[in-house]
Motif scaffolding. Structure first.
Motif, PDB file in Angstrom:
ATOM      1  N   PRO A   5      56.181 -52.165 -53.594  1.00  0.00           N
ATOM      2  CA  PRO A   5      55.145 -52.231 -52.559  1.00  0.00           C
ATOM      3  C   PRO A   5      54.323 -50.963 -52.404  1.00  0.00           C
ATOM      4  O   PRO A   5      53.155 -51.018 -52.032  1.00  0.00           O
ATOM      5  CB  PRO A   5      55.955 -52.511 -51.282  1.00  0.00           C
ATOM      6  N   ARG A   6      54.915 -49.799 -52.684  1.00  0.00           N
ATOM      7  CA  ARG A   6      54.148 -48.556 -52.577  1.00  0.00           C
ATOM      8  C   ARG A   6      53.413 -48.297 -53.886  1.00  0.00           C
ATOM      9  O   ARG A   6      53.872 -48.647 -54.956  1.00  0.00           O
ATOM     10  CB  ARG A   6      55.077 -47.375 -52.278  1.00  0.00           C
ATOM     11  N   GLY A   7      52.259 -47.666 -53.816  1.00  0.00           N
ATOM     12  CA  GLY A   7      51.529 -47.298 -55.021  1.00  0.00           C
ATOM     13  C   GLY A   7      50.281 -48.130 -55.241  1.00  0.00           C
ATOM     14  O   GLY A   7      50.114 -49.209 -54.651  1.00  0.00           O
ATOM     15  N   VAL A   8      49.408 -47.643 -56.124  1.00  0.00           N
ATOM     16  CA  VAL A   8      48.094 -48.248 -56.297  1.00  0.00           C
ATOM     17  C   VAL A   8      48.142 -49.602 -56.995  1.00  0.00           C
ATOM     18  O   VAL A   8      47.199 -50.390 -56.894  1.00  0.00           O
ATOM     19  CB  VAL A   8      47.145 -47.309 -57.063  1.00  0.00           C
ATOM     20  N   LEU A   9      49.240 -49.899 -57.713  1.00  0.00           N
ATOM     21  CA  LEU A   9      49.358 -51.196 -58.394  1.00  0.00           C
ATOM     22  C   LEU A   9      50.341 -52.122 -57.681  1.00  0.00           C
ATOM     23  O   LEU A   9      50.876 -53.056 -58.291  1.00  0.00           O
ATOM     24  CB  LEU A   9      49.806 -50.993 -59.848  1.00  0.00           C
ATOM     25  N   ALA A  10      50.581 -51.900 -56.427  1.00  0.00           N
ATOM     26  CA  ALA A  10      51.555 -52.689 -55.671  1.00  0.00           C
ATOM     27  C   ALA A  10      51.319 -54.188 -55.840  1.00  0.00           C
ATOM     28  O   ALA A  10      50.199 -54.686 -55.658  1.00  0.00           O
ATOM     29  CB  ALA A  10      51.492 -52.319 -54.195  1.00  0.00           C
ATOM     30  N   GLY A  11      52.381 -54.903 -56.223  1.00  0.00           N
ATOM     31  CA  GLY A  11      52.316 -56.349 -56.353  1.00  0.00           C
ATOM     32  C   GLY A  11      51.829 -56.856 -57.693  1.00  0.00           C
ATOM     33  O   GLY A  11      51.899 -58.058 -57.976  1.00  0.00           O
ATOM     34  N   VAL A  12      51.356 -55.959 -58.573  1.00  0.00           N
ATOM     35  CA  VAL A  12      50.865 -56.378 -59.898  1.00  0.00           C
ATOM     36  C   VAL A  12      52.072 -56.651 -60.803  1.00  0.00           C
ATOM     37  O   VAL A  12      53.011 -55.859 -60.847  1.00  0.00           O
ATOM     38  CB  VAL A  12      49.975 -55.290 -60.525  1.00  0.00           C
ATOM     39  N   PRO A  13      52.085 -57.777 -61.521  1.00  0.00           N
ATOM     40  CA  PRO A  13      53.209 -58.046 -62.421  1.00  0.00           C
ATOM     41  C   PRO A  13      53.252 -57.088 -63.612  1.00  0.00           C
ATOM     42  O   PRO A  13      52.238 -56.846 -64.261  1.00  0.00           O
ATOM     43  CB  PRO A  13      52.968 -59.487 -62.894  1.00  0.00           C
ATOM     44  N   ILE A  14      54.436 -56.529 -63.865  1.00  0.00           N
ATOM     45  CA  ILE A  14      54.670 -55.766 -65.089  1.00  0.00           C
ATOM     46  C   ILE A  14      55.088 -56.785 -66.135  1.00  0.00           C
ATOM     47  O   ILE A  14      56.113 -57.450 -65.989  1.00  0.00           O
ATOM     48  CB  ILE A  14      55.770 -54.717 -64.887  1.00  0.00           C
ATOM     49  N   ALA A  15      54.285 -56.947 -67.185  1.00  0.00           N
ATOM     50  CA  ALA A  15      54.461 -58.123 -68.052  1.00  0.00           C
ATOM     51  C   ALA A  15      54.463 -57.822 -69.541  1.00  0.00           C
ATOM     52  O   ALA A  15      54.496 -58.752 -70.343  1.00  0.00           O
ATOM     53  CB  ALA A  15      53.366 -59.149 -67.721  1.00  0.00           C
ATOM     54  N   GLY A  16      54.448 -56.548 -69.924  1.00  0.00           N
ATOM     55  CA  GLY A  16      54.472 -56.232 -71.351  1.00  0.00           C
ATOM     56  C   GLY A  16      55.108 -54.880 -71.598  1.00  0.00           C
ATOM     57  O   GLY A  16      54.825 -53.927 -70.870  1.00  0.00           O
ATOM     58  N   ILE A  17      55.996 -54.810 -72.589  1.00  0.00           N
ATOM     59  CA  ILE A  17      56.560 -53.538 -73.052  1.00  0.00           C
ATOM     60  C   ILE A  17      56.579 -53.568 -74.579  1.00  0.00           C
ATOM     61  O   ILE A  17      57.133 -54.484 -75.183  1.00  0.00           O
ATOM     62  CB  ILE A  17      58.002 -53.311 -72.544  1.00  0.00           C
ATOM     63  N   LEU A  18      55.972 -52.553 -75.179  1.00  0.00           N
ATOM     64  CA  LEU A  18      55.993 -52.401 -76.632  1.00  0.00           C
ATOM     65  C   LEU A  18      56.082 -50.918 -76.960  1.00  0.00           C
ATOM     66  O   LEU A  18      55.344 -50.106 -76.381  1.00  0.00           O
ATOM     67  CB  LEU A  18      54.714 -52.959 -77.266  1.00  0.00           C
ATOM     68  N   GLY A  19      56.972 -50.552 -77.881  1.00  0.00           N
ATOM     69  CA  GLY A  19      56.958 -49.197 -78.405  1.00  0.00           C
ATOM     70  C   GLY A  19      55.588 -48.890 -78.984  1.00  0.00           C
ATOM     71  O   GLY A  19      54.869 -49.788 -79.445  1.00  0.00           O
ATOM     72  N   ASP A  20      55.200 -47.612 -78.963  1.00  0.00           N
ATOM     73  CA  ASP A  20      53.806 -47.291 -79.249  1.00  0.00           C
ATOM     74  C   ASP A  20      53.302 -47.790 -80.598  1.00  0.00           C
ATOM     75  O   ASP A  20      52.183 -48.302 -80.690  1.00  0.00           O
ATOM     76  CB  ASP A  20      53.553 -45.786 -79.097  1.00  0.00           C
ATOM     77  N   GLN A  21      54.106 -47.684 -81.642  1.00  0.00           N
ATOM     78  CA  GLN A  21      53.604 -48.096 -82.956  1.00  0.00           C
ATOM     79  C   GLN A  21      53.510 -49.613 -83.091  1.00  0.00           C
ATOM     80  O   GLN A  21      52.602 -50.144 -83.728  1.00  0.00           O
ATOM     81  CB  GLN A  21      54.463 -47.492 -84.061  1.00  0.00           C
TER      82      GLN A  21
END
Length: 506
Positions: free
Chosen positions: A233-249
């Protein structure tokens, strides 16, 4: 209804940034901050995890402010990260027990030798995890922390400590930290620990036991594209779904739309990383490459890749700037290199952390060879750039041998692709065209695509292919005889770096 965007947090080796993308995959806003590179002793490289988390929050707010957007304008957020950098923290306090140990760090050489001595040598776990035992990977770094930080092993065995690569650390904080933060990673990052079974995408308990790492420390492995949780709830992206994780390469591979078997890209960043999509087939390497997870989208089959990892490329330019003072900014290396016609017989092999693919020689150290009184700083600058191209050629040769198919073009991305002298030499020494896309920073774009697919912002991978656009192409102009002679001299230069480190530290 206002247009929606996707945010990507790109936590890299030297900096952290947040980028916002529209539906066409174009950059709407970007904010970036560097973090300190900590060198406690020769071969050791560390980062302050608290500084990195502070930077994540700062650049995210900065990017939104730049575009005059708020959380309600963001459909999803994706994360990409330096993959093998490892850290351990206290679940209750959120405090790291030690600095993050960076992927370039070589202090775990003795641990890797000890594990290899159990049987099988450097290839002890390769059939399961696709990787050789090397200081590059994160599992031995965790072992080092547990062995060397007072009380860490006891706290780990009591279930009080968590391990994670940078994706895990950032997502844990974004979802609440000590107040219910989730402890997750994805297969592209997990596959770089030396502890994940490439077939099942699960932790191998026997390998973790060999390394002395309690299973309770390990994050849950989820797919690369799904809704993991919403931002706290705190922060500028509050409520936005975290929906992707990929190592940088892998993120760069996805952002380059290398979505079919046989497609490859090379990212020119702190190091260089060539990835070849091998589809749903796990291809073992006989030529010094890594077999790794390319991506896993939701419940779709796992896509694998062959990878050639090069430790030092862009960081060599940084070294010339910061340690030698030959240039004031990274961009000046090209101007200096163009002041001469060739390298003057000078070759620079930047084995600062040993040699990665295809050699895997932790005993190597950097060398400048072929010096005469004729060589000046322009020749040295050209040798610096050429080192990146030659190392890439070594990896491409190994990739061609493993795959049985010769690469016909190379898609490129990353910070160094603005250097047109380097790109032309890369095409020359490979003998194939080099192609730069319109969006050259494809690492963040790939993370955005993974997140956007999970929430339906992009309907399918076909839209990703459609978004990809060519910016510039370099055709080879060097004749075959010159190419062969130059490459033979490079390979001779590499031999001068070997067997330099004689004592393996505990």
């Amino acid at each position: 209804m206002r247009e929606k965007f996707v945010a990507a947090i790109d936590q890299g080796t030297t900096s952290t940034r947040c980028m916002l993308f529209d539906h066409d995959g174009r950059v709407v806003a970007l904010d970036q901050e560097e973090h300190e590179q900590i060198f406690p002793r020769a071969g050791w490289v560390e980062h302050d995890p608290i500084e990195i988390w502070d930077n994540v929050r700062s650049v995210t707010a900065g990017a939104l402010a730049q575009a005059d957007l708020s959380a309600s304008d963001i459909a999803a957020v994706g994360l990409t990260n330096q993959r093998e950098t490892a850290m351990v923290w206290d679940r209750t306090t959120g405090e790291p027990v030690y600095n993050a140990i960076v992927w370039q760090d070589t202090r775990t050489d003795a641990i890797c030798h000890q594990l290899g001595a159990l049987g099988g040598g450097a290839d002890r776990y390769k059939d399961t995890v696709g990787l050789p035992l090397a200081t590059y990977f994160s599992g031995p770094k965790v072992r080092w922390i547990l062995d060397h930080v007072d009380g860490a092993r006891e706290r780990a065995e009591a279930g009080d400590l968590a391990f994670g690569t940078m994706d895990t650390w950032v997502v844990w904080h974004m979802t609440g930290g000590v107040e219910g933060g989730i402890h997750v990673t994805d297969p592209t990052n997990a596959s770089r620990t030396l502890m994940m079974d490439l077939d099942t995408l699960t932790w191998d308990e026997s390998i973790a036991r060999d390394m002395g790492i309690p299973m309770s420390m390990l994050p849950e492995i989820r797919s690369s594209s799904e809704v993991y949780a919403e931002v706290r709830p705190r922060g500028v992206l509050a409520g936005v779904p975290i929906a992707g994780i990929l190592g940088d390469q892998q993120a760069a591979t996805f952002g380059q739309a290398c979505l079919s078997p046989g497609e490859a890209k090379n990212t020119y960043g702190t190091g260089n990383f060539v990835l070849l999509n091998t589809g749903t087939e796990k291809v073992p390497s006989k030529n010094g490459l890594l077999t790794t997870v390319c991506y896993k989208i939701g419940d779709q089959p796992t896509v694998y890749a062959l990878e050639g990892s090069i430790a030092v490329s862009g960081s060599l330019v940084q070294w010339v700037r910061d340690n030698l003072g030959l240039i004031a900014s990274a961009g000046e290396i090209e101007t200096l290199a163009r002041s001469v016609a060739d390298n003057g017989g000078c070759y620079f092999v930047p084995a600062f952390s040993g040699l990665f693919a295809p050699h895997w020689r932790s005993d190597a150290r950097g060398a400048i060879v072929g010096l005469t009184r004729f060589v000046n700083k322009g020749h040295l600058a050209r040798a610096v750039l050429e080192a990146t191209a030659y190392q890439t050629r070594e990896v491409i040769d190994a990739m061609n041998a493993d795959s049985g198919v010769d690469l016909t073009t190379l898609k490129v991305d990353g910070g160094m692709v603005v250097n047109e002298t380097l790109m032309q030499f890369q095409a020359d020494i490979l003998g194939v065209p080099v192609i730069r896309p319109v969006v050259a920073e494809t690492t963040a774009l790939g993370a955005a695509y993974a997140a956007g697919l999970a929430v339906g912002f992009w309907a399918s991978e076909d839209e990703i292919r459609t978004n990809w656009a060519e910016d510039k192409r370099w055709e080879p102009s060097m004749d075959a005889a010159t190419r062969a002679k130059a490459y033979a001299m490079w390979k001779k230069a590499v031999t001068k770096t070997l067997d330099w480190v004689e004592d393996v530290e505990d």
